[in-house]
Design a protein around this motif. Structure first.
Motif, short mmCIF file in Angstrom:
data_model
loop_
_atom_site.label_atom_id
_atom_site.label_comp_id
_atom_site.label_asym_id
_atom_site.label_seq_id
_atom_site.Cartn_x
_atom_site.Cartn_y
_atom_site.Cartn_z
N ALA A 188 37.01 59.61 -45.00
CA ALA A 188 35.90 58.91 -45.65
C ALA A 188 36.00 59.03 -47.16
O ALA A 188 36.71 59.89 -47.70
CB ALA A 188 34.57 59.50 -45.17
N ASP A 189 35.28 58.17 -47.86
CA ASP A 189 35.26 58.19 -49.32
C ASP A 189 34.16 59.08 -49.87
O ASP A 189 34.22 59.53 -51.01
CB ASP A 189 35.06 56.76 -49.86
CG ASP A 189 36.21 55.86 -49.49
OD1 ASP A 189 37.28 55.98 -50.12
OD2 ASP A 189 36.06 55.06 -48.55
N ALA A 232 38.43 55.14 -36.47
CA ALA A 232 37.78 53.91 -36.92
C ALA A 232 38.13 53.60 -38.36
O ALA A 232 38.47 52.46 -38.72
CB ALA A 232 36.27 54.03 -36.75
N ILE A 233 38.06 54.62 -39.21
CA ILE A 233 38.35 54.42 -40.63
C ILE A 233 39.79 53.99 -40.84
O ILE A 233 40.08 53.08 -41.63
CB ILE A 233 38.04 55.71 -41.42
CG1 ILE A 233 36.53 55.99 -41.38
CG2 ILE A 233 38.53 55.60 -42.86
CD1 ILE A 233 36.14 57.35 -41.93
N ALA A 234 40.71 54.60 -40.12
CA ALA A 234 42.13 54.24 -40.25
C ALA A 234 42.37 52.80 -39.86
O ALA A 234 43.12 52.06 -40.55
CB ALA A 234 42.98 55.18 -39.39
N GLN A 235 41.75 52.34 -38.77
CA GLN A 235 41.94 50.95 -38.34
C GLN A 235 41.33 49.97 -39.34
O GLN A 235 41.90 48.91 -39.62
CB GLN A 235 41.31 50.76 -36.97
CG GLN A 235 42.05 51.46 -35.83
CD GLN A 235 41.51 51.07 -34.47
OE1 GLN A 235 41.16 49.91 -34.24
NE2 GLN A 235 41.43 52.03 -33.57
N LEU A 277 41.16 46.11 -44.20
CA LEU A 277 40.30 46.04 -45.38
C LEU A 277 40.48 47.32 -46.21
O LEU A 277 39.62 48.21 -46.21
CB LEU A 277 38.83 45.89 -44.97
CG LEU A 277 38.46 44.67 -44.13
CD1 LEU A 277 37.01 44.77 -43.65
CD2 LEU A 277 38.65 43.38 -44.94
N PRO A 278 41.60 47.44 -46.92
CA PRO A 278 41.90 48.68 -47.64
C PRO A 278 40.89 49.03 -48.74
O PRO A 278 40.80 50.19 -49.13
CB PRO A 278 43.29 48.42 -48.22
CG PRO A 278 43.44 46.93 -48.24
CD PRO A 278 42.68 46.44 -47.05
N GLU A 279 40.14 48.03 -49.22
CA GLU A 279 39.18 48.29 -50.30
C GLU A 279 37.82 48.73 -49.79
O GLU A 279 36.95 49.11 -50.58
CB GLU A 279 39.02 47.03 -51.16
CG GLU A 279 40.32 46.54 -51.80
CD GLU A 279 40.96 47.61 -52.66
OE1 GLU A 279 40.21 48.28 -53.41
OE2 GLU A 279 42.19 47.77 -52.59
N THR A 280 37.60 48.68 -48.48
CA THR A 280 36.30 49.06 -47.93
C THR A 280 36.04 50.56 -48.13
O THR A 280 36.91 51.38 -47.87
CB THR A 280 36.23 48.73 -46.43
OG1 THR A 280 36.27 47.32 -46.26
CG2 THR A 280 34.94 49.26 -45.80
N LYS A 281 34.85 50.87 -48.61
CA LYS A 281 34.45 52.26 -48.82
C LYS A 281 33.61 52.74 -47.63
O LYS A 281 32.79 51.99 -47.11
CB LYS A 281 33.62 52.39 -50.11
CG LYS A 281 34.36 51.94 -51.36
CD LYS A 281 35.55 52.83 -51.65
CE LYS A 281 36.22 52.44 -52.96
NZ LYS A 281 37.43 53.27 -53.23
N VAL A 282 33.82 54.00 -47.23
CA VAL A 282 33.12 54.54 -46.07
C VAL A 282 32.37 55.82 -46.46
O VAL A 282 32.95 56.73 -47.06
CB VAL A 282 34.10 54.86 -44.92
CG1 VAL A 282 33.34 55.42 -43.73
CG2 VAL A 282 34.88 53.60 -44.52
N ILE A 283 31.11 55.85 -46.10
CA ILE A 283 30.27 57.04 -46.30
C ILE A 283 29.89 57.55 -44.91
O ILE A 283 29.42 56.79 -44.08
CB ILE A 283 29.00 56.72 -47.09
CG1 ILE A 283 29.34 56.10 -48.44
CG2 ILE A 283 28.15 57.98 -47.29
CD1 ILE A 283 28.13 55.61 -49.22
#
Length: 219
Positions: free
Chosen positions: A196-197, A164-167, A172-178
């Motif tokens: 994840a970030d 999911a994060i890769a897609q 949206l390369p700037e989106t941060k994921v926790i």
């Protein structure tokens, strides 16, 4: 999360008791009597968030019922909406955020985190539970989410977070994921392996990570 050995202030103890008793009126009165006018965020951080965290800890220890955890979160969200209405400029000036339980249907962790984030003054879209990778990616891209929180219960779902994060990053390369949940607690390196970030160990820790990320973004 508060240290169980640390003394709890009278107002915080009263707030916890009011929430566990599902006493909306008493909880609201405690907030009004304990908070400095014009400083809603300070009040929320020092009273509402710690109360929810402690109730979550007590549920994990088997001392309170799941229904009490759920209702405590609902009452706190109502209080936050009174102190910081959805249209309040202090809420609007923040990046778009969303939270989802990926593929699993265990919602308690998300419920607590969502309540704490909203108690901290953040607007967070709830994408629900049992969300597939494709559904999550589609919603995040469509809504241009800037901060995404992914909760998982089982390892297979945690590993699917990588896909999911890769897609999402492709669009949206700037989106941060926790990320958060049992698999990430068991393996402290897993969050980096899925791309994840950051990882949220507890609800208050997740709130801190969100604040850091939001502070470096423009809405």
């Amino acid at each position: 999360m508060a240290d169980p050995g640390t003394p709890i202030s009278p107002s915080l103890a009263d707030m916890q008791n009011a929430l566990l008793a599902v006493d909306r009126v008493r909880a609201g009165r405690i907030i009004r009597d304990s908070c400095i006018p014009g400083s809603p965020f300070t009040c929320l951080e020092r009273l509402v968030v710690p109360a929810l965290e402690e109730i979550g800890r007590r549920w994990e220890a088997g001392d309170v019922a799941l229904s009490q955890v759920y209702m405590s979160g609902r009452i706190c969200e109502e209080i936050v909406d009174t102190m910081l209405p959805p249209g309040d400029p202090r809420r609007i000036d923040q990046p778009k955020m969303a939270i989802a339980v990926l593929e699993d249907h265990h919602t308690l962790g998300k419920r607590i985190v969502l309540s704490v984030l909203r108690a901290g003054g953040f607007e967070v879209a709830d994408y629900g539970q049992g969300v597939t990778v494709d559904q999550l990616v589609e919603q995040v891209i469509r809504n241009k989410v800037r901060i995404l929180l992914i909760s998982t219960l089982m390892l297979p779902a945690a590993l699917r977070a990588k896909e999911a994060i890769a897609q999402i990053r492709k669009e949206l390369p700037e989106t941060k994921v926790i990320v958060g949940g049992a698999p990430f607690n068991f393996d402290p390196r897993l969050w980096t392996e899925v791309g994840a970030d950051a990882m949220g160990y507890t609800a208050s820790d997740t709130l801190a990570r969100v604040k850091e990320m939001a502070g470096g973004m423009q809405s």
